[in-house]
Motif scaffolding. Sequence first.
Motif, short mmCIF file in Angstrom:
data_model
loop_
_atom_site.label_atom_id
_atom_site.label_comp_id
_atom_site.label_asym_id
_atom_site.label_seq_id
_atom_site.Cartn_x
_atom_site.Cartn_y
_atom_site.Cartn_z
N SER A 104 10.98 7.38 -3.25
CA SER A 104 9.74 8.03 -3.68
C SER A 104 9.36 9.11 -2.67
CB SER A 104 8.64 6.99 -3.76
OG SER A 104 8.40 6.48 -2.47
N GLY A 134 6.86 9.53 -0.55
CA GLY A 134 6.50 9.08 0.79
C GLY A 134 7.71 8.62 1.57
N MET A 135 8.63 7.91 0.88
CA MET A 135 9.84 7.42 1.53
C MET A 135 10.74 8.58 1.93
SD MET A 135 9.78 4.34 2.06
CE MET A 135 10.05 2.66 1.67
N LEU A 141 -2.62 -0.44 3.41
CA LEU A 141 -2.10 -0.54 2.07
C LEU A 141 -0.61 -0.36 2.22
CD1 LEU A 141 -3.33 -0.86 -0.67
CD2 LEU A 141 -3.29 1.60 -0.93
N ASP A 179 0.32 11.58 -1.87
CA ASP A 179 -0.97 11.00 -2.23
C ASP A 179 -1.71 10.50 -1.00
OD1 ASP A 179 -1.58 11.06 -4.97
OD2 ASP A 179 0.16 9.81 -5.36
N VAL A 180 -3.05 10.40 -1.10
CA VAL A 180 -3.83 10.04 0.10
C VAL A 180 -3.41 8.73 0.75
CG1 VAL A 180 -5.98 11.31 0.04
CG2 VAL A 180 -5.68 9.36 -1.47
N THR A 181 -3.15 7.70 -0.03
CA THR A 181 -2.81 6.41 0.60
C THR A 181 -1.47 6.51 1.30
OG1 THR A 181 -1.86 5.62 -1.47
CG2 THR A 181 -4.12 5.02 -1.03
N ILE A 182 -0.54 7.27 0.72
CA ILE A 182 0.77 7.47 1.33
C ILE A 182 0.63 8.39 2.54
CG2 ILE A 182 3.16 8.12 0.89
CD1 ILE A 182 2.12 5.86 -0.87
N GLN A 183 -0.25 9.40 2.41
CA GLN A 183 -0.50 10.32 3.52
C GLN A 183 -0.97 9.54 4.74
OE1 GLN A 183 -2.67 14.18 3.29
NE2 GLN A 183 -4.36 13.05 4.18
N ALA A 184 -1.88 8.58 4.51
CA ALA A 184 -2.39 7.78 5.63
C ALA A 184 -1.26 7.01 6.30
CB ALA A 184 -3.47 6.84 5.14
N GLN A 185 -0.34 6.46 5.49
CA GLN A 185 0.80 5.73 6.08
C GLN A 185 1.67 6.65 6.93
OE1 GLN A 185 3.02 3.97 2.88
NE2 GLN A 185 1.35 2.62 2.25
N ALA A 238 -8.46 5.91 3.29
CA ALA A 238 -7.27 6.70 3.57
C ALA A 238 -7.60 8.17 3.77
CB ALA A 238 -6.26 6.56 2.44
N LEU A 272 0.85 9.55 8.33
CA LEU A 272 0.14 10.00 9.53
C LEU A 272 0.18 8.93 10.61
CD1 LEU A 272 -3.03 11.80 8.12
CD2 LEU A 272 -0.95 12.82 9.05
N MET A 291 -9.75 7.00 12.02
CA MET A 291 -9.67 6.27 10.75
C MET A 291 -9.66 4.76 10.94
SD MET A 291 -7.03 7.78 8.02
CE MET A 291 -6.00 8.82 8.99
N VAL A 321 -6.94 15.89 8.60
CA VAL A 321 -5.66 15.44 9.16
C VAL A 321 -5.59 15.79 10.65
CG1 VAL A 321 -3.18 15.83 9.11
CG2 VAL A 321 -4.43 15.54 6.98
N PRO A 369 -8.73 11.28 5.57
CA PRO A 369 -9.01 11.66 6.95
C PRO A 369 -10.32 12.46 7.04
CG PRO A 369 -7.10 12.87 6.12
CD PRO A 369 -7.62 12.05 5.00
N GLU A 417 -4.36 8.06 -7.97
CA GLU A 417 -3.20 8.72 -7.39
C GLU A 417 -2.30 9.30 -8.47
OE1 GLU A 417 -1.53 6.55 -3.75
OE2 GLU A 417 -2.58 5.02 -4.85
N SER A 418 -1.33 10.10 -8.06
CA SER A 418 -0.45 10.68 -9.07
C SER A 418 0.26 9.57 -9.82
CB SER A 418 0.58 11.63 -8.46
OG SER A 418 0.71 11.43 -7.10
N GLU A 473 4.05 1.20 -2.29
CA GLU A 473 3.62 2.33 -3.09
C GLU A 473 3.37 1.88 -4.51
OE1 GLU A 473 6.23 5.61 -2.46
OE2 GLU A 473 6.43 5.12 -0.35
N ARG A 484 0.09 -4.90 -3.80
CA ARG A 484 -0.25 -4.13 -2.60
C ARG A 484 -1.56 -4.62 -1.98
NH1 ARG A 484 -0.32 2.04 -4.26
NH2 ARG A 484 -0.07 2.49 -2.06
N ARG A 493 -8.42 2.38 8.79
CA ARG A 493 -7.74 2.33 7.52
C ARG A 493 -7.58 0.90 7.03
NH1 ARG A 493 -2.72 2.83 5.02
NH2 ARG A 493 -1.42 2.52 6.84
#
Lengths: 327, 337
Positions: free
Chosen positions: B155, B157-158, A267, B185-191, A252, B193, A262, B216, A254, A43-44, A270, A286, A264
């Motif tokens: 952040s 996502g928040m 997680l 980021d993908v993991t945050i995107q999943a949250q 994660a 969504l 999904m 998505v 899609p 991730e970033s 962050e 996490r 999932r």
Amino acid sequence: MADNILEVKHLKKYFKTNRGTLHAVDDVNFSIRKGETLGLVGESGCGKSTIGRLILGLHSATSGEILFNGQDICKADAQQMHDLRRQMQIIFQDPFSSLNPRMSISEIIGEPLIIHKMVSSRAELDKRVLELMDVVGLSQRLENSYPHELDGGRRQRVGIARALSLTPQFIMCDEPVSSLDVSIQAQVLNLLKDLQAEFGLTYLFITHDLSVVKYFSDKIAVMYLGQLVETSASDELFRNTLHPYSQALLSAIPEPRAHHKMQRVKLTGELTSPINPEPGCRFAKRCLYAAPYCTGQDPTLQDFGDNHFCACFRAEELRKEAAGIEE
Amino acid sequence: MENLLEIKNLTVEYHTQGEIVHAVNGLSLNLRQGESLGLVGETGAGKTTTALSILQLVADPPGKIMGGEIFFDGVDLLKTKKSLLRSVRGNKISMIFQDPMTSLNPVYSVGFQIAEVIQLHENCSKEEARRKAEEMLEMVGIPKERYEEYPHQFSGGMKQRVVIAMSVACSPQIILADEPTTALDVTIQAQVLELMNDLKEKLHTSLLLITHDLGVVAQVCDRVAIMYSGEIVEQGTIPEVFDHPAHPYTIGLFGSIPTLSMESTKLTPIEGQMPDPTELPAGCNFSPRCPYARAECHSKKPGVTRIPGEATHELRCFALGWEQPDETLMEVIKRGR
């Protein structure tokens, strides 16, 4: 091994900040064989671009070794670095900011040839530039255009032609398609694959997109907060995902399919801060499976056979558990 | 089900120095009560312009809504008074923008920004607005103790959660979400969504989700509309379009994306680029890139036809009506994905 083009050993890069030491890359080891593609995923903020920059000598490492064809990049002087750079090139993420807006396309592609004195005459330069444009599928009439006249896909092709101009052995692709539209992304990915077959290139492919990596790489390294948590051959990683973080990352994404909702792996939270990290598994806060002993000492990469390495205290246990459920 | 929002023949142009950019060309779209519709297309397809036109937020100049009707609750938003439009914006129809970093005001606390929306649209006291804003924060998973914090303390996502809280604060009937997870980021995107899915069910809101990510859409939406060069080229329910894509562009789009379940080692991209929106082709907008195009495709604009045997699956393409069908195309459609 003799056929490793690149070996990274105990590489560390710390940045000093006002709030403490930022551990961007913390004791990373990996190697890439000639003609292979290693996908570096994370991730970033996990330090993947920093690794790329260290390899190209754009940052100097805090400690560790980077061996390129046996020569340590971290100890190379300016002249040696100049020669090394001919062998390794980079394709940047953003084709909008990585091309000089005041140079024409042919100047951009030809500049490395002039710097490295690879051509002896103007005619030879022009010929070589046109060849390169042809290789990456840019039409010759664009020769005197400027970057702003081109769309993202064509600009990225210019970036690729520039990287190819010195016939390097190794190209680092730092998110080369993430700023492009999907239909254009596919064109560029196919081009990179064709070029690899034609010129025997070795790629380090840095990305956050696991589906692109699956399509593109022979080997995959998953990175989390400056450390590698899992490395393996590409198929093996997707068939047999060991690290809880890799599992979460995979789940994660899609999937573009109907009737496929999904599943999932939850997680929560962050990325924690990479500044002055506490000892212990950095993912533990996490992680669904975290146990008390996960904090306190750092997990190391363990061999799980077939060149599959995973840094998790509970990986073996969890694997048996998962297998047990399936039986 | 009743249509909550009906867009008919919407045409939007941008007038710049001597050039006319045809951003949206005669687009028609319906959104039903409680439904979520995915609007998919590449950069420059006109997705965002469509959403902005609904609330009339297209910058004028250079943008101009040239024609069409947008019915919401029986009222044509394009012809209504400004005062009525203001009561709709952010209240009955709200919007989530792509970039949470730029859609929050850095000098106000996040709680204040949510309370502001509530106070503006609902006749209530400051204290009541604050209480409701705290509720909203909790609903999107942010502890209310963070009410007084500023956007830079959150952040990505928040921040997007704060924006979502803001958009649902007045219990709108429609949410227009413009690439709400692209910057994450993908993991945050999943949250995020998952949060949007939950809220949608809890509040019975209709959702127009704009994205370029087919994955998505498959996870969040009931129906999908594929957009190309300012037109909708194909629409239908998720199973209809994802199992049997029929428009050559949609087929190409699916061939371009690497997926985790894919076994092949070669992608099949669409050759060429999107047409220049200042000079659209005379015929079908996709014809210059279409591998199946025939003479009529280059000279005439195709209309919309319903695919026989399917309930809502519509297509803007000549190919299905050809007397001598293109066998390769028919095979691709029949085989599906």
